[in-house]
Design a protein around this motif. Structure first.
Motif, PDB file in Angstrom:
ATOM      1  N   THR A  77      50.248  62.463 -32.154  1.00  0.00           N
ATOM      2  CA  THR A  77      50.613  61.403 -33.101  1.00  0.00           C
ATOM      3  C   THR A  77      49.413  61.120 -33.991  1.00  0.00           C
ATOM      4  O   THR A  77      48.285  60.983 -33.505  1.00  0.00           O
ATOM      5  N   ARG A  78      49.663  61.036 -35.317  1.00  0.00           N
ATOM      6  CA  ARG A  78      48.596  60.696 -36.263  1.00  0.00           C
ATOM      7  C   ARG A  78      49.069  59.551 -37.148  1.00  0.00           C
ATOM      8  O   ARG A  78      50.043  59.692 -37.888  1.00  0.00           O
ATOM      9  N   ILE A  79      48.395  58.423 -37.063  1.00  0.00           N
ATOM     10  CA  ILE A  79      48.712  57.258 -37.896  1.00  0.00           C
ATOM     11  C   ILE A  79      47.636  57.177 -38.967  1.00  0.00           C
ATOM     12  O   ILE A  79      46.504  56.754 -38.703  1.00  0.00           O
ATOM     13  N   ASP A  80      47.972  57.603 -40.178  1.00  0.00           N
ATOM     14  CA  ASP A  80      46.996  57.604 -41.265  1.00  0.00           C
ATOM     15  C   ASP A  80      46.901  56.243 -41.943  1.00  0.00           C
ATOM     16  O   ASP A  80      45.829  55.878 -42.442  1.00  0.00           O
ATOM     17  N   SER A  81      48.003  55.511 -41.986  1.00  0.00           N
ATOM     18  CA  SER A  81      48.011  54.195 -42.628  1.00  0.00           C
ATOM     19  C   SER A  81      49.263  53.443 -42.204  1.00  0.00           C
ATOM     20  O   SER A  81      50.171  54.012 -41.593  1.00  0.00           O
ATOM     21  N   GLY A  82      49.315  52.152 -42.534  1.00  0.00           N
ATOM     22  CA  GLY A  82      50.437  51.329 -42.118  1.00  0.00           C
ATOM     23  C   GLY A  82      50.332  50.976 -40.649  1.00  0.00           C
ATOM     24  O   GLY A  82      49.281  51.111 -40.020  1.00  0.00           O
ATOM     25  N   SER A  83      51.458  50.518 -40.086  1.00  0.00           N
ATOM     26  CA  SER A  83      51.457  50.084 -38.693  1.00  0.00           C
ATOM     27  C   SER A  83      52.564  50.768 -37.909  1.00  0.00           C
ATOM     28  O   SER A  83      53.616  51.101 -38.444  1.00  0.00           O
ATOM     29  N   VAL A  84      52.300  50.963 -36.621  1.00  0.00           N
ATOM     30  CA  VAL A  84      53.277  51.487 -35.674  1.00  0.00           C
ATOM     31  C   VAL A  84      53.309  50.542 -34.483  1.00  0.00           C
ATOM     32  O   VAL A  84      52.263  50.246 -33.890  1.00  0.00           O
ATOM     33  N   THR A  85      54.512  50.070 -34.134  1.00  0.00           N
ATOM     34  CA  THR A  85      54.691  49.157 -33.007  1.00  0.00           C
ATOM     35  C   THR A  85      55.508  49.845 -31.929  1.00  0.00           C
ATOM     36  O   THR A  85      56.580  50.387 -32.210  1.00  0.00           O
ATOM     37  N   LEU A  86      54.999  49.837 -30.701  1.00  0.00           N
ATOM     38  CA  LEU A  86      55.644  50.526 -29.583  1.00  0.00           C
ATOM     39  C   LEU A  86      56.294  49.517 -28.647  1.00  0.00           C
ATOM     40  O   LEU A  86      55.601  48.678 -28.039  1.00  0.00           O
ATOM     41  N   PHE A  87      57.628  49.609 -28.508  1.00  0.00           N
ATOM     42  CA  PHE A  87      58.361  48.725 -27.612  1.00  0.00           C
ATOM     43  C   PHE A  87      58.691  49.383 -26.281  1.00  0.00           C
ATOM     44  O   PHE A  87      59.284  48.744 -25.415  1.00  0.00           O
ATOM     45  N   THR A  88      58.340  50.665 -26.105  1.00  0.00           N
ATOM     46  CA  THR A  88      58.490  51.330 -24.814  1.00  0.00           C
ATOM     47  C   THR A  88      57.180  52.042 -24.486  1.00  0.00           C
ATOM     48  O   THR A  88      56.423  52.426 -25.385  1.00  0.00           O
ATOM     49  N   LEU A  89      56.914  52.229 -23.197  1.00  0.00           N
ATOM     50  CA  LEU A  89      55.663  52.846 -22.769  1.00  0.00           C
ATOM     51  C   LEU A  89      55.595  54.320 -23.140  1.00  0.00           C
ATOM     52  O   LEU A  89      54.501  54.885 -23.258  1.00  0.00           O
ATOM     53  N   SER A  90      56.744  54.971 -23.332  1.00  0.00           N
ATOM     54  CA  SER A  90      56.761  56.392 -23.681  1.00  0.00           C
ATOM     55  C   SER A  90      57.164  56.624 -25.130  1.00  0.00           C
ATOM     56  O   SER A  90      57.596  57.721 -25.494  1.00  0.00           O
ATOM     57  N   ALA A  91      57.009  55.627 -25.977  1.00  0.00           N
ATOM     58  CA  ALA A  91      57.471  55.731 -27.367  1.00  0.00           C
ATOM     59  C   ALA A  91      56.838  56.900 -28.116  1.00  0.00           C
ATOM     60  O   ALA A  91      57.487  57.529 -28.955  1.00  0.00           O
ATOM     61  N   LEU A  92      55.578  57.218 -27.835  1.00  0.00           N
ATOM     62  CA  LEU A  92      54.896  58.296 -28.549  1.00  0.00           C
ATOM     63  C   LEU A  92      54.879  59.600 -27.768  1.00  0.00           C
ATOM     64  O   LEU A  92      54.234  60.560 -28.182  1.00  0.00           O
ATOM     65  N   GLY A  93      55.594  59.671 -26.647  1.00  0.00           N
ATOM     66  CA  GLY A  93      55.549  60.875 -25.849  1.00  0.00           C
ATOM     67  C   GLY A  93      54.195  61.033 -25.186  1.00  0.00           C
ATOM     68  O   GLY A  93      53.461  60.062 -24.974  1.00  0.00           O
ATOM     69  N   SER A  94      53.822  62.281 -24.888  1.00  0.00           N
ATOM     70  CA  SER A  94      52.627  62.517 -24.077  1.00  0.00           C
ATOM     71  C   SER A  94      51.437  63.063 -24.841  1.00  0.00           C
ATOM     72  O   SER A  94      50.366  63.267 -24.267  1.00  0.00           O
TER      73      SER A  94
END
Length: 325
Positions: free
Chosen positions: A158-175
């Motif tokens: 996962t690469r967050i270059d800008s803006g925001s990402v909110t995770l509502f589950t513990l596995s939202a971004l995978g591994s």
């Protein structure tokens, strides 16, 4: 009749679907076969129906189906393939941008894209419903927000270059590991000892991570490879207790802020060299808002900005062995 491969296919390779012992297939008979993937069905005028694998498509989310404008599945035309409406097929690369009509994306069952790009500044997207699987990477571009409430098994980075990402589950971004140069909000409910699968694999970047904790003795682990994260780690929401278990050293340029009532715990002989600010409060951790066990060392500056409000609590402490500040 859906011709659906039973195993992985190779782009450009032709596979046999059906062979007749005599005669040839008419165009009408060939037309009765529908590809279950990106492929071309052939065989008109021959004795064999064939399936030639095509490259995955690059799709852009529109969310404008007349019946189910929020559905992400393989049966709803909520996508554009270039200028033309299309269905999603597993392995397609997908983009969500400011041209969308619907910003709520209801994942139906399990989908497996080849890559995910969210490039949004004017719109904010929410992924909810089913699950996203496979080896895809996730890239977040633009100043807008992305909220992920799906339970995912992605293995790409996962690469967050800008803006925001909110995770509502513990596995939202995978591994896969996470590079954060924007803002990452970790807000999934949890009890006991829990971890965010992707973040725990490794955290890097220069952005901000905001961690909402559980209550009481609940513990969130951030024990991955974090030594290239030089951003800001804000722990707690100022309201509840709970703690972060941080055995993975951060870069010396990082900053850690323990909000009121939150706590941080290290349990191995490693060193954190970045500065930390302790805001005090009722931490729910009598062994210290900053607890250093078993040879753990905090060599960076420690700043106290608020009082400890419960008699049995403390700013600093240790339970097992010796900790050093």
């Amino acid at each position: 009749i859906i011709a659906n491969p039973s195993a992985a296919t190779t782009i450009g390779q032709t596979y046999t679907v059906l062979t007749r012992s005599s005669g040839t297939f008419s165009s009408e008979e060939v037309a009765a076969f529908i590809s279950g993937g990106r492929a071309t069905i052939g065989g008109d005028g021959t004795s064999t129906i064939t399936y030639t694998a095509d490259a995955p498509a690059a799709l852009t989310w529109k969310g404008n189906d007349g019946t189910n404008p929020t559905f992400w599945d393989s049966a709803t035309t909520n996508w554009l393939n270039g200028a033309f409406p299309d269905l999603f097929i597993n392995a397609d690369a997908v983009t969500f941008d400011d041209s969308a009509s619907s910003t709520t994306v209801d994942v139906q069952g399990t989908v497996s894209p080849g890559a995910i790009t969210v490039s949004n500044s004017a719109l904010n997207f929410t992924f909810q419903g089913g699950a996203i699987s496979g080896g895809a990477s996730l890239v977040k571009l633009g100043s807008g927000a992305l909220t992920i409430a799906t339970t995912n098994s992605l293995t790409g980075a996962t690469r967050i270059d800008s803006g925001s990402v909110t995770l509502f589950t513990l596995s939202a971004l995978g591994s896969g590991p996470v590079t954060n140069n924007g803002t990452l909000h970790l807000v999934a409910p949890h009890t006991g000892v829990a971890s965010y699968s992707g973040v725990s694999a490794g955290l890097s970047g220069t952005g901000t991570v905001n961690v909402t904790l559980g209550t009481g003795s609940s513990t969130l682990t951030l024990n991955g490879t974090n030594d290239t994260f030089s951003g800001a780690l804000n722990i707690g929401d100022g309201l509840t207790g709970g703690k972060v278990w941080l055995n993975g050293p951060l870069a010396s340029g990082a900053t850690v802020r323990l909000l009121t009532n939150a706590a941080l715990y290290m349990s191995i002989a490693t060193t954190q060299s970045c500065p930390v600010t302790l805001q005090g409060g009722d931490t729910g951790e009598a062994l210290g808002q900053l607890r250093l066990d078993s040879g753990a060392t905090w060599s960076g500056p420690v700043t106290l900005t608020g009082p400890i409000t419960t008699t049995n609590d403390a700013y600093l402490g240790s339970f097992t062995g010796v900790g050093t500040v």
